[in-house]
Enzyme design. Structure first.
Site, PDB file in Angstrom:
ATOM      1  N   HIS A  15       0.865  -1.186   0.000  1.00  0.00           N
ATOM      2  CA  HIS A  15       0.000   0.000   0.000  1.00  0.00           C
ATOM      3  C   HIS A  15       0.896   1.229   0.000  1.00  0.00           C
ATOM      4  CE1 HIS A  15      -3.587  -2.410   0.974  1.00  0.00           C
ATOM      5  NE2 HIS A  15      -2.696  -3.171   1.594  1.00  0.00           N
ATOM      6  N   HIS A 136      -8.376 -10.572  -0.852  1.00  0.00           N
ATOM      7  CA  HIS A 136      -8.338 -10.392   0.606  1.00  0.00           C
ATOM      8  C   HIS A 136      -9.226 -11.475   1.194  1.00  0.00           C
ATOM      9  CE1 HIS A 136      -7.756  -8.053   4.357  1.00  0.00           C
ATOM     10  NE2 HIS A 136      -8.779  -8.830   4.690  1.00  0.00           N
ATOM     11  N   ASP A 246       2.458  -6.363   2.415  1.00  0.00           N
ATOM     12  CA  ASP A 246       1.250  -5.719   2.934  1.00  0.00           C
ATOM     13  C   ASP A 246       1.618  -4.521   3.809  1.00  0.00           C
ATOM     14  OD1 ASP A 246      -1.451  -5.209   3.186  1.00  0.00           O
ATOM     15  OD2 ASP A 246      -1.712  -6.548   4.896  1.00  0.00           O
TER      16      ASP A 246
HETATM   17  C1  NCD Z   1      -4.527  -2.568   4.719  1.00  0.00           C
HETATM   18  C2  NCD Z   1      -4.571  -1.052   4.596  1.00  0.00           C
HETATM   19  O1  NCD Z   1      -4.320  -0.361   5.578  1.00  0.00           O
HETATM   20  O2  NCD Z   1      -4.808  -0.545   3.490  1.00  0.00           O
HETATM   21  N1  NCD Z   1      -4.648  -2.909   6.095  1.00  0.00           N
HETATM   22  C3  NCD Z   1      -4.274  -4.061   6.674  1.00  0.00           C
HETATM   23  O3  NCD Z   1      -4.591  -4.239   7.851  1.00  0.00           O
HETATM   24  N2  NCD Z   1      -3.595  -4.974   6.032  1.00  0.00           N
HETATM   25  C4  NCD Z   1      -5.587  -3.186   3.881  1.00  0.00           C
HETATM   26  C5  NCD Z   1      -5.421  -4.684   3.693  1.00  0.00           C
HETATM   27  O4  NCD Z   1      -4.539  -5.138   2.961  1.00  0.00           O
HETATM   28  O5  NCD Z   1      -6.175  -5.435   4.322  1.00  0.00           O
HETATM   29 ZN    ZN Z   2      -2.980  -5.124   1.954  1.00  0.00          ZN
END
Ligand code: NCD
Ligand code: ZN
Length: 344
Positions: A15, A136, A246
Protein backbone atom coordinates in the site's frame (compact mmCIF):
# COMPACT_ATOMS: atom_id res chain seq x y z
CA UNK A 1 27.28 -15.20 6.93
CA UNK A 2 27.73 -11.43 6.83
CA UNK A 3 26.73 -10.53 3.26
CA UNK A 4 23.91 -11.84 1.15
CA UNK A 5 23.51 -10.86 -2.52
CA UNK A 6 20.31 -11.88 -4.26
CA UNK A 7 18.20 -11.06 -7.31
CA UNK A 8 16.51 -7.74 -6.67
CA UNK A 9 13.14 -8.71 -5.12
CA UNK A 10 9.57 -7.71 -5.92
CA UNK A 11 6.97 -6.79 -3.30
CA UNK A 12 3.83 -8.54 -4.52
CA UNK A 13 1.50 -6.62 -2.17
CA UNK A 14 2.04 -3.08 -0.93
CA UNK A 15 0.00 0.00 0.00
CA UNK A 16 1.65 3.21 -1.16
CA UNK A 17 -1.34 5.54 -0.55
CA UNK A 18 -1.28 8.92 -2.30
CA UNK A 19 -0.20 12.54 -1.86
CA UNK A 20 2.04 13.45 1.07
CA UNK A 21 1.85 9.98 2.63
CA UNK A 22 2.97 8.34 -0.59
CA UNK A 23 5.79 10.84 -0.98
CA UNK A 24 6.98 9.90 2.52
CA UNK A 25 6.84 6.10 2.11
CA UNK A 26 7.43 5.18 -1.52
CA UNK A 27 11.22 5.48 -1.27
CA UNK A 28 11.34 2.77 1.39
CA UNK A 29 9.76 0.30 -1.04
CA UNK A 30 11.64 1.52 -4.11
CA UNK A 31 15.04 1.22 -2.42
CA UNK A 32 14.46 -2.48 -1.70
CA UNK A 33 12.26 -3.73 -4.49
CA UNK A 34 12.55 -3.52 -8.27
CA UNK A 35 8.77 -3.74 -8.68
CA UNK A 36 5.70 -3.85 -6.49
CA UNK A 37 2.07 -4.83 -6.94
CA UNK A 38 0.40 -1.64 -5.71
CA UNK A 39 -2.93 -2.03 -3.92
CA UNK A 40 -5.85 0.11 -5.15
CA UNK A 41 -7.64 0.85 -1.83
CA UNK A 42 -7.20 4.61 -1.96
CA UNK A 43 -10.17 6.70 -1.01
CA UNK A 44 -11.84 6.90 -3.43
CA UNK A 45 -10.58 3.54 -4.73
CA UNK A 46 -8.78 2.98 -8.03
CA UNK A 47 -11.58 1.37 -10.03
CA UNK A 48 -10.71 2.18 -13.65
CA UNK A 49 -7.65 1.65 -15.81
CA UNK A 50 -7.53 5.38 -16.48
CA UNK A 51 -7.31 6.05 -12.72
CA UNK A 52 -4.65 3.36 -12.30
CA UNK A 53 -2.50 4.88 -15.04
CA UNK A 54 -2.72 8.32 -13.43
CA UNK A 55 -1.92 6.87 -10.03
CA UNK A 56 1.10 5.13 -11.59
CA UNK A 57 2.35 8.48 -12.91
CA UNK A 58 1.99 10.06 -9.46
CA UNK A 59 4.01 7.24 -7.91
CA UNK A 60 6.82 7.63 -10.45
CA UNK A 61 6.77 11.42 -10.05
CA UNK A 62 7.27 11.04 -6.29
CA UNK A 63 10.56 9.18 -6.79
CA UNK A 64 13.95 10.63 -7.65
CA UNK A 65 15.22 9.74 -11.16
CA UNK A 66 18.12 7.87 -9.62
CA UNK A 67 15.83 5.12 -8.30
CA UNK A 68 14.68 2.47 -10.73
CA UNK A 69 11.30 1.16 -9.63
CA UNK A 70 8.31 -0.16 -11.54
CA UNK A 71 4.85 0.08 -9.97
CA UNK A 72 2.58 -2.77 -11.10
CA UNK A 73 -0.95 -1.48 -10.87
CA UNK A 74 -4.18 -3.13 -9.73
CA UNK A 75 -7.87 -2.27 -9.97
CA UNK A 76 -10.34 -2.38 -7.10
CA UNK A 77 -13.17 -4.75 -7.90
CA UNK A 78 -16.67 -3.53 -7.02
CA UNK A 79 -20.19 -4.85 -7.52
CA UNK A 80 -20.37 -2.45 -10.47
CA UNK A 81 -17.07 -3.05 -12.27
CA UNK A 82 -17.98 -3.12 -15.97
CA UNK A 83 -16.89 -6.28 -17.82
CA UNK A 84 -15.25 -4.09 -20.50
CA UNK A 85 -12.86 -2.66 -17.92
CA UNK A 86 -10.94 -5.95 -17.87
CA UNK A 87 -9.93 -5.78 -21.54
CA UNK A 88 -8.88 -2.15 -21.02
CA UNK A 89 -6.83 -3.10 -17.98
CA UNK A 90 -5.04 -5.88 -19.81
CA UNK A 91 -4.40 -3.81 -22.92
CA UNK A 92 -2.86 -1.00 -20.86
CA UNK A 93 0.06 -3.30 -20.10
CA UNK A 94 0.28 -1.66 -16.65
CA UNK A 95 -2.46 -3.43 -14.69
CA UNK A 96 -1.42 -6.81 -13.34
CA UNK A 97 -4.22 -7.88 -11.01
CA UNK A 98 -7.76 -7.10 -9.95
CA UNK A 99 -8.21 -6.80 -6.18
CA UNK A 100 -11.16 -8.40 -4.47
CA UNK A 101 -12.03 -6.98 -1.05
CA UNK A 102 -15.10 -8.46 0.58
CA UNK A 103 -17.01 -5.34 1.64
CA UNK A 104 -15.94 -4.09 5.08
CA UNK A 105 -13.34 -6.81 5.58
CA UNK A 106 -10.47 -4.34 6.09
CA UNK A 107 -9.22 -0.74 5.66
CA UNK A 108 -10.92 1.14 2.79
CA UNK A 109 -13.09 -1.78 1.75
CA UNK A 110 -16.46 -0.02 1.90
CA UNK A 111 -16.67 -0.13 -1.89
CA UNK A 112 -15.77 -3.83 -1.93
CA UNK A 113 -17.81 -6.70 -3.28
CA UNK A 114 -21.01 -7.57 -1.38
CA UNK A 115 -21.51 -10.99 -2.97
CA UNK A 116 -18.98 -12.70 -5.20
CA UNK A 117 -21.71 -13.95 -7.55
CA UNK A 118 -22.27 -10.32 -8.58
CA UNK A 119 -18.88 -10.24 -10.29
CA UNK A 120 -18.96 -13.60 -12.09
CA UNK A 121 -19.10 -11.95 -15.54
CA UNK A 122 -16.03 -9.87 -14.63
CA UNK A 123 -14.21 -12.98 -13.42
CA UNK A 124 -14.99 -14.66 -16.75
CA UNK A 125 -13.40 -11.72 -18.55
CA UNK A 126 -10.36 -12.03 -16.28
CA UNK A 127 -9.98 -15.66 -17.30
CA UNK A 128 -10.27 -14.65 -20.95
CA UNK A 129 -7.62 -11.93 -20.59
CA UNK A 130 -5.50 -13.87 -18.11
CA UNK A 131 -5.56 -11.24 -15.37
CA UNK A 132 -5.14 -12.68 -11.87
CA UNK A 133 -7.52 -12.05 -8.99
CA UNK A 134 -5.79 -10.77 -5.87
CA UNK A 135 -7.88 -11.80 -2.88
CA UNK A 136 -8.34 -10.39 0.61
CA UNK A 137 -9.34 -13.67 2.19
CA UNK A 138 -11.53 -12.88 5.18
CA UNK A 139 -15.29 -13.15 5.48
CA UNK A 140 -16.74 -9.85 6.62
CA UNK A 141 -19.76 -10.97 8.64
CA UNK A 142 -19.83 -11.31 12.41
CA UNK A 143 -17.78 -14.50 12.45
CA UNK A 144 -15.09 -14.71 15.13
CA UNK A 145 -12.30 -12.46 13.90
CA UNK A 146 -9.67 -15.18 14.29
CA UNK A 147 -11.76 -17.58 12.14
CA UNK A 148 -12.47 -15.26 9.25
CA UNK A 149 -9.71 -16.51 6.95
CA UNK A 150 -10.50 -20.16 7.54
CA UNK A 151 -14.19 -19.54 6.87
CA UNK A 152 -13.36 -17.57 3.74
CA UNK A 153 -11.55 -20.61 2.32
CA UNK A 154 -14.54 -22.89 2.88
CA UNK A 155 -17.32 -20.51 1.94
CA UNK A 156 -15.83 -18.46 -0.86
CA UNK A 157 -12.38 -19.38 -2.12
CA UNK A 158 -12.77 -23.11 -2.63
CA UNK A 159 -16.12 -22.80 -4.47
CA UNK A 160 -14.70 -19.93 -6.52
CA UNK A 161 -11.69 -21.94 -7.71
CA UNK A 162 -14.01 -24.84 -8.44
CA UNK A 163 -16.26 -22.64 -10.57
CA UNK A 164 -13.48 -20.73 -12.37
CA UNK A 165 -10.95 -23.44 -13.07
CA UNK A 166 -8.73 -21.23 -15.22
CA UNK A 167 -8.78 -18.14 -12.99
CA UNK A 168 -5.40 -17.34 -11.47
CA UNK A 169 -5.70 -16.31 -7.83
CA UNK A 170 -3.29 -14.81 -5.32
CA UNK A 171 -4.51 -15.44 -1.78
CA UNK A 172 -2.99 -12.39 -0.08
CA UNK A 173 -1.21 -12.19 3.28
CA UNK A 174 -2.16 -15.68 4.48
CA UNK A 175 -2.23 -15.96 8.24
CA UNK A 176 -3.29 -19.49 9.17
CA UNK A 177 -2.04 -23.03 8.87
CA UNK A 178 -5.29 -23.85 7.08
CA UNK A 179 -4.46 -21.32 4.38
CA UNK A 180 -0.97 -22.78 4.03
CA UNK A 181 -2.39 -26.27 3.57
CA UNK A 182 -5.03 -25.02 1.15
CA UNK A 183 -2.51 -23.24 -1.08
CA UNK A 184 -0.08 -26.15 -1.04
CA UNK A 185 -2.81 -28.56 -2.08
CA UNK A 186 -3.97 -26.25 -4.88
CA UNK A 187 -3.15 -26.18 -8.56
CA UNK A 188 -0.67 -23.97 -10.39
CA UNK A 189 -3.34 -21.26 -10.63
CA UNK A 190 -3.31 -20.63 -6.89
CA UNK A 191 -0.54 -18.76 -5.08
CA UNK A 192 -0.22 -16.80 -1.84
CA UNK A 193 1.75 -13.93 -0.40
CA UNK A 194 3.15 -13.93 3.14
CA UNK A 195 3.99 -10.80 5.16
CA UNK A 196 6.98 -10.30 7.46
CA UNK A 197 4.73 -9.56 10.45
CA UNK A 198 2.76 -12.79 10.08
CA UNK A 199 6.10 -14.62 10.05
CA UNK A 200 7.46 -12.80 13.10
CA UNK A 201 4.49 -12.37 15.45
CA UNK A 202 1.78 -14.39 17.06
CA UNK A 203 -1.37 -12.90 18.54
CA UNK A 204 0.20 -12.32 21.94
CA UNK A 205 1.89 -9.38 20.22
CA UNK A 206 -1.47 -7.60 20.20
CA UNK A 207 -1.70 -7.53 23.96
CA UNK A 208 1.89 -7.76 25.28
CA UNK A 209 2.22 -5.23 28.13
CA UNK A 210 -0.97 -3.47 27.04
CA UNK A 211 -2.96 -3.04 23.84
CA UNK A 212 -0.56 -2.74 20.89
CA UNK A 213 -2.23 -0.87 18.05
CA UNK A 214 0.88 -1.07 15.89
CA UNK A 215 0.48 -4.83 15.67
CA UNK A 216 -3.12 -4.62 14.51
CA UNK A 217 -3.73 -5.52 10.87
CA UNK A 218 -6.04 -7.57 8.70
CA UNK A 219 -5.95 -10.50 8.63
CA UNK A 220 -5.38 -10.33 12.37
CA UNK A 221 -2.20 -12.09 13.56
CA UNK A 222 -3.00 -15.66 14.64
CA UNK A 223 -1.65 -18.36 16.96
CA UNK A 224 1.95 -19.51 17.35
CA UNK A 225 1.04 -22.74 15.54
CA UNK A 226 -0.10 -20.66 12.58
CA UNK A 227 3.06 -18.56 12.62
CA UNK A 228 5.19 -21.70 12.62
CA UNK A 229 3.25 -23.16 9.69
CA UNK A 230 3.79 -19.91 7.77
CA UNK A 231 7.53 -19.89 8.49
CA UNK A 232 7.86 -23.51 7.49
CA UNK A 233 5.96 -22.88 4.25
CA UNK A 234 7.69 -19.62 3.31
CA UNK A 235 11.14 -21.08 3.88
CA UNK A 236 10.41 -24.40 2.16
CA UNK A 237 11.10 -23.15 -1.37
CA UNK A 238 7.50 -23.62 -2.49
CA UNK A 239 7.14 -21.81 -5.85
CA UNK A 240 3.58 -20.63 -5.21
CA UNK A 241 4.40 -18.86 -1.94
CA UNK A 242 6.12 -15.52 -2.25
CA UNK A 243 6.87 -12.16 -0.74
CA UNK A 244 4.13 -9.57 -0.27
CA UNK A 245 4.74 -7.21 2.63
CA UNK A 246 1.25 -5.72 2.93
CA UNK A 247 3.12 -2.70 4.27
CA UNK A 248 0.21 -0.39 5.10
CA UNK A 249 1.12 3.08 6.38
CA UNK A 250 -1.20 4.83 8.83
CA UNK A 251 -0.36 7.98 10.76
CA UNK A 252 0.40 7.47 14.44
CA UNK A 253 -2.71 9.46 15.35
CA UNK A 254 -4.89 7.00 13.40
CA UNK A 255 -3.28 3.97 15.03
CA UNK A 256 -3.09 5.26 18.60
CA UNK A 257 -6.76 6.01 18.64
CA UNK A 258 -9.93 4.62 20.21
CA UNK A 259 -10.69 3.30 16.70
CA UNK A 260 -7.20 2.34 15.65
CA UNK A 261 -6.78 1.59 11.94
CA UNK A 262 -5.70 -1.83 10.66
CA UNK A 263 -2.34 -1.95 8.91
CA UNK A 264 1.33 -2.40 9.80
CA UNK A 265 4.17 -0.43 8.21
CA UNK A 266 7.13 -2.65 7.29
CA UNK A 267 8.51 -1.06 4.10
CA UNK A 268 11.41 0.60 5.99
CA UNK A 269 12.95 -2.82 6.75
CA UNK A 270 10.94 -5.25 4.69
CA UNK A 271 13.64 -7.36 3.06
CA UNK A 272 15.76 -7.21 6.19
CA UNK A 273 12.92 -8.67 8.30
CA UNK A 274 12.40 -11.55 5.89
CA UNK A 275 16.16 -12.23 5.95
CA UNK A 276 15.93 -12.56 9.72
CA UNK A 277 13.11 -15.11 9.43
CA UNK A 278 14.90 -17.14 6.78
CA UNK A 279 18.21 -17.12 8.65
CA UNK A 280 16.53 -18.17 11.87
CA UNK A 281 14.90 -21.07 10.00
CA UNK A 282 18.28 -22.11 8.56
CA UNK A 283 17.02 -21.35 5.07
CA UNK A 284 18.72 -18.11 4.04
CA UNK A 285 19.59 -19.73 0.69
CA UNK A 286 15.87 -19.89 -0.06
CA UNK A 287 15.20 -16.20 0.45
CA UNK A 288 16.05 -15.40 -3.16
CA UNK A 289 13.33 -17.63 -4.60
CA UNK A 290 10.69 -16.36 -2.19
CA UNK A 291 11.63 -12.70 -2.59
CA UNK A 292 12.73 -12.35 -6.19
CA UNK A 293 11.80 -15.33 -8.36
CA UNK A 294 8.47 -17.03 -7.57
CA UNK A 295 6.31 -13.90 -7.50
CA UNK A 296 7.44 -12.59 -10.88
CA UNK A 297 7.11 -16.09 -12.36
CA UNK A 298 3.49 -16.34 -11.17
CA UNK A 299 2.68 -12.92 -12.59
CA UNK A 300 4.41 -13.81 -15.88
CA UNK A 301 7.01 -11.07 -15.51
CA UNK A 302 10.68 -11.26 -16.52
CA UNK A 303 13.11 -11.94 -13.69
CA UNK A 304 14.92 -8.85 -12.43
CA UNK A 305 18.53 -8.64 -13.55
CA UNK A 306 19.72 -6.20 -10.86
CA UNK A 307 20.95 -7.59 -7.55
CA UNK A 308 20.73 -6.32 -4.00
CA UNK A 309 23.07 -6.95 -1.08
CA UNK A 310 22.10 -7.29 2.57
CA UNK A 311 24.62 -7.10 5.38
CA UNK A 312 24.32 -8.74 8.78
CA UNK A 313 24.72 -5.71 10.99
CA UNK A 314 22.43 -4.86 13.88
CA UNK A 315 20.71 -1.45 13.83
CA UNK A 316 17.89 0.14 15.77
CA UNK A 317 14.65 0.99 13.99
CA UNK A 318 13.70 4.65 14.62
CA UNK A 319 10.80 5.22 17.04
CA UNK A 320 8.98 7.14 14.34
CA UNK A 321 9.41 8.24 10.75
CA UNK A 322 8.11 11.43 9.11
CA UNK A 323 4.72 11.13 7.39
CA UNK A 324 3.56 14.43 5.96
CA UNK A 325 2.25 16.48 8.91
CA UNK A 326 2.20 13.44 11.19
CA UNK A 327 4.57 10.55 11.90
CA UNK A 328 4.40 6.84 11.39
CA UNK A 329 5.45 4.24 13.94
CA UNK A 330 7.29 1.61 11.91
CA UNK A 331 7.34 -2.10 12.71
CA UNK A 332 9.99 -2.84 15.40
CA UNK A 333 10.11 0.84 16.39
CA UNK A 334 12.95 1.39 18.89
CA UNK A 335 14.02 -2.23 18.62
CA UNK A 336 16.84 -4.08 16.90
CA UNK A 337 16.91 -5.38 13.37
CA UNK A 338 19.63 -7.89 12.45
CA UNK A 339 20.13 -7.14 8.76
CA UNK A 340 20.48 -3.97 6.75
CA UNK A 341 20.78 -2.97 3.11
CA UNK A 342 24.48 -2.85 2.22
CA UNK A 343 24.09 0.61 0.69
CA UNK A 344 21.38 1.78 3.13
C1 NCD B 1 -4.53 -2.57 4.72
C2 NCD B 1 -4.57 -1.05 4.60
O1 NCD B 1 -4.32 -0.36 5.58
O2 NCD B 1 -4.81 -0.54 3.49
N1 NCD B 1 -4.65 -2.91 6.10
C3 NCD B 1 -4.27 -4.06 6.67
O3 NCD B 1 -4.59 -4.24 7.85
N2 NCD B 1 -3.60 -4.97 6.03
C4 NCD B 1 -5.59 -3.19 3.88
C5 NCD B 1 -5.42 -4.68 3.69
O4 NCD B 1 -4.54 -5.14 2.96
O5 NCD B 1 -6.17 -5.43 4.32
ZN1 ZN C 1 -2.98 -5.12 1.95
Amino acid sequence: MRNLTITCPDDCHVHLRDGAVMAAVVGDTARRFARAIVMPNLSPPVVTTAQALKYRERILAALPNTIRFTPLMTLYLTDNTPVEEIAKAKQSGQVFAIKYYPRRATTNSDAGVTDISKVYPVLEAMVEHDLPLSVHGEVSDNADIFDRERLFIDRILEPLLERFRDLRVVFEHISTREAVAFVKSGTDRLAATITPHHLLLNRNALFEGGLQPHHYCHPVIKRETDRRALVEAATSGHPRLFLGTDSAPHARSSKENAFGCAGIYTAHAALELYAEVFEEAGAIDRLEGFAGIYGSAFYGLPRNTDRVTLRKDVWTVPRSLPLGDDVIVPFRAGKACAWRLADG
